[in-house]
Design a protein around this motif. Structure first.
Motif, PDB file in Angstrom:
ATOM      1  N   THR A 172      -6.850 -64.922 -70.902  1.00  0.00           N
ATOM      2  CA  THR A 172      -7.528 -66.152 -70.499  1.00  0.00           C
ATOM      3  C   THR A 172      -6.583 -67.038 -69.691  1.00  0.00           C
ATOM      4  O   THR A 172      -6.955 -67.592 -68.651  1.00  0.00           O
ATOM      5  CB  THR A 172      -8.036 -66.911 -71.735  1.00  0.00           C
ATOM      6  OG1 THR A 172      -8.965 -66.086 -72.441  1.00  0.00           O
ATOM      7  CG2 THR A 172      -8.732 -68.208 -71.321  1.00  0.00           C
ATOM      8  N   ILE A 173      -5.346 -67.170 -70.176  1.00  0.00           N
ATOM      9  CA  ILE A 173      -4.336 -67.945 -69.444  1.00  0.00           C
ATOM     10  C   ILE A 173      -4.097 -67.340 -68.066  1.00  0.00           C
ATOM     11  O   ILE A 173      -4.046 -68.052 -67.053  1.00  0.00           O
ATOM     12  CB  ILE A 173      -3.023 -67.998 -70.253  1.00  0.00           C
ATOM     13  CG1 ILE A 173      -3.212 -68.832 -71.519  1.00  0.00           C
ATOM     14  CG2 ILE A 173      -1.887 -68.573 -69.402  1.00  0.00           C
ATOM     15  CD1 ILE A 173      -2.018 -68.800 -72.450  1.00  0.00           C
ATOM     16  N   CYS A 174      -3.963 -66.028 -68.032  1.00  0.00           N
ATOM     17  CA  CYS A 174      -3.669 -65.345 -66.776  1.00  0.00           C
ATOM     18  C   CYS A 174      -4.769 -65.555 -65.738  1.00  0.00           C
ATOM     19  O   CYS A 174      -4.514 -66.003 -64.619  1.00  0.00           O
ATOM     20  CB  CYS A 174      -3.462 -63.852 -67.039  1.00  0.00           C
ATOM     21  SG  CYS A 174      -3.255 -62.859 -65.547  1.00  0.00           S
ATOM     22  N   PHE A 177      -5.272 -69.389 -64.609  1.00  0.00           N
ATOM     23  CA  PHE A 177      -4.231 -69.995 -63.788  1.00  0.00           C
ATOM     24  C   PHE A 177      -4.013 -69.259 -62.470  1.00  0.00           C
ATOM     25  O   PHE A 177      -3.606 -69.877 -61.480  1.00  0.00           O
ATOM     26  CB  PHE A 177      -2.915 -70.079 -64.571  1.00  0.00           C
ATOM     27  CG  PHE A 177      -2.880 -71.236 -65.530  1.00  0.00           C
ATOM     28  CD1 PHE A 177      -2.625 -72.525 -65.073  1.00  0.00           C
ATOM     29  CD2 PHE A 177      -3.119 -71.046 -66.871  1.00  0.00           C
ATOM     30  CE1 PHE A 177      -2.590 -73.600 -65.949  1.00  0.00           C
ATOM     31  CE2 PHE A 177      -3.091 -72.114 -67.757  1.00  0.00           C
ATOM     32  CZ  PHE A 177      -2.830 -73.396 -67.296  1.00  0.00           C
ATOM     33  N   SER A 234       1.017 -67.437 -75.480  1.00  0.00           N
ATOM     34  CA  SER A 234       1.333 -68.172 -74.252  1.00  0.00           C
ATOM     35  C   SER A 234       2.415 -67.450 -73.457  1.00  0.00           C
ATOM     36  O   SER A 234       2.343 -67.374 -72.224  1.00  0.00           O
ATOM     37  CB  SER A 234       1.793 -69.592 -74.595  1.00  0.00           C
ATOM     38  OG  SER A 234       0.770 -70.301 -75.278  1.00  0.00           O
ATOM     39  N   GLY A 237       0.818 -64.584 -71.902  1.00  0.00           N
ATOM     40  CA  GLY A 237      -0.047 -65.069 -70.838  1.00  0.00           C
ATOM     41  C   GLY A 237       0.732 -65.449 -69.590  1.00  0.00           C
ATOM     42  O   GLY A 237       0.311 -65.162 -68.466  1.00  0.00           O
ATOM     43  N   LEU A 238       1.897 -66.072 -69.775  1.00  0.00           N
ATOM     44  CA  LEU A 238       2.741 -66.434 -68.639  1.00  0.00           C
ATOM     45  C   LEU A 238       3.291 -65.195 -67.935  1.00  0.00           C
ATOM     46  O   LEU A 238       3.401 -65.166 -66.703  1.00  0.00           O
ATOM     47  CB  LEU A 238       3.884 -67.337 -69.102  1.00  0.00           C
ATOM     48  CG  LEU A 238       3.472 -68.745 -69.557  1.00  0.00           C
ATOM     49  CD1 LEU A 238       4.666 -69.490 -70.121  1.00  0.00           C
ATOM     50  CD2 LEU A 238       2.847 -69.523 -68.402  1.00  0.00           C
TER      51      LEU A 238
END
Length: 375
Positions: A172-174, A177, A234, A237-238
């Motif tokens: 979701t983060i990937c 962003f 996180s 994800g980063l």
């Protein structure tokens, strides 16, 4: 003189040993005298430090506020003798006040309050209706070995849910962003709406097969650690974002370099399809990375259903990109380049994961040593 013998079940000692190997602290609670309880406890390998229940819990004890000294005594004891019905509830309550998760077995009416209070009340085979109503689990066959099986299955489910949470938060983060950054930095839309829908559909099948994945059973009781879940998710994800946005950076640099464009012409539609394939392939490889604490190249390896689901969805994704189904078509060479790219990143992310858990384990060990030193 009349001799009486009431031995434990033949499988009781082995079951207790298995439970203790899984990190559980097993305590005997009996209405018999301490001498009898100590002997049975010794035979079962539980220890002989049994306390008289009414000496730990005086008659004026408030069941909702167990004294700290009594709670500590309960925590340290191997078991209890001369136990009255109200003492069983007090023992469970005392352990909970010491921040323990408590499971209790029982079969009688007088066990019902304690079974209800425990996080996991277990009514054994032949239990009364009151005990069955109060319990969370009801054993239908004699013996307690089923409890060990339930613990192992519960921890396996916990590991599978955790790996799903890691994967879902990271992806979701990937995706969120990479879309935002691509638009803010380059003013381009890296994914179309249909691509996002297809990505979601391709994710569904492997996610469903996580329920059948091979996992390593934890040797100690497990609890939700939201702090770790958020930090690790996180971090992953980063790393996934760096992988995806790195592809965007490389593609944009390529498109703005005349010499490279003479070697191979690349446009925005190619970038969109390449990113679509990278998210599909890199996402599932990320699932392989986060599914356990070991290296992706060490056991436990993915189960056959999960492996087949990922292979099947990747074949579909490759053909979608090669033949231009829902997305602009790209060459087989570009498909190969994307796959080499995601495989290299899988190794990088795996190394970052191992470093993270190495640091976490080192800090936890230092914290445990400090706690023991203070105690």
């Amino acid at each position: 003189m009349l001799a009486l013998l009431d031995p434990p079940r033949p499988d009781a000692k082995e079951t207790i040993a298995q439970a203790r190997a899984l990190g559980l602290s097993v305590k005997m609670v009996t209405g018999d005298d301490v001498a009898i309880g100590s002997e049975i406890s010794r035979q079962l390998g539980l220890g002989t430090h049994l306390l008289v229940a009414d000496q730990v819990f005086p008659k004026d004890t408030d069941n909702n506020h167990i004294p700290i000294d009594a709670a500590r005594a309960v925590e340290a004891a191997d078991g209890f003798g001369r136990v009255f019905p109200e003492n069983k509830y007090q023992i469970v309550k005392a352990l909970q006040e010491r921040n323990h998760i408590v499971a209790m077995t029982g079969d009688g009416v007088n066990d019902a309050p304690a079974l209800k209070q425990a996080e996991c009340g277990i009514a054994v085979s032949g239990a009364t209706d009151a005990a069955r109503s109060a319990a969370a689990l009801i054993l239908t066959a004699p013996g307690l070995s089923t409890i060990v099986n339930a613990i192992e299955e519960a921890r396996a489910i916990f590991e599978r849910i955790t790996s799903y949470v890691y994967y879902r938060i990271a992806m979701t983060i990937c995706i969120m962003f990479v879309v935002v950054l691509s638009y803010l930095v380059f003013g381009v839309r890296p994914l179309t709406a249909i691509m996002i829908v297809v990505l979601a559909l391709l994710d569904d099948i492997p996610i469903m097969t996580i329920a059948y994945d091979n996992v390593k059973i934890a040797k100690k009781p497990v609890r939700w650690d939201m702090h770790r879940i958020i930090i690790f998710s996180s971090l992953m994800g980063l790393m996934a974002l760096a992988q995806s946005f790195g592809l965007v950076l490389i593609s944009m640099y390529w498109m703005n370099n005349a010499e490279l464009m003479h070697v191979f012409a690349l446009d925005l539609s190619h970038l969109q399809t390449m990113l679509f394939l990278q998210l599909a392939a890199g996402g599932h490889l990320l699932l392989f990375v986060v599914r356990n604490r070991n290296s992706v190249f060490k056991p436990p390896f993915p189960s056959l259903p999960l492996l087949l689901a990922v292979i099947g969805t990747q074949i579909v994704a490759v053909f979608i990109c090669a033949f231009g189904i829902f997305v602009p078509a790209i060459s087989w060479e570009l498909i190969g380049v994307v796959w080499v790219y995601v495989l290299v990143w899988m190794v990088i992310i795996d190394i970052v994961k191992l470093i993270y858990f190495s640091v976490v384990d080192k800090r936890e060990k230092q914290s445990e040593n400090l706690t023991k030193a203070i105690a």
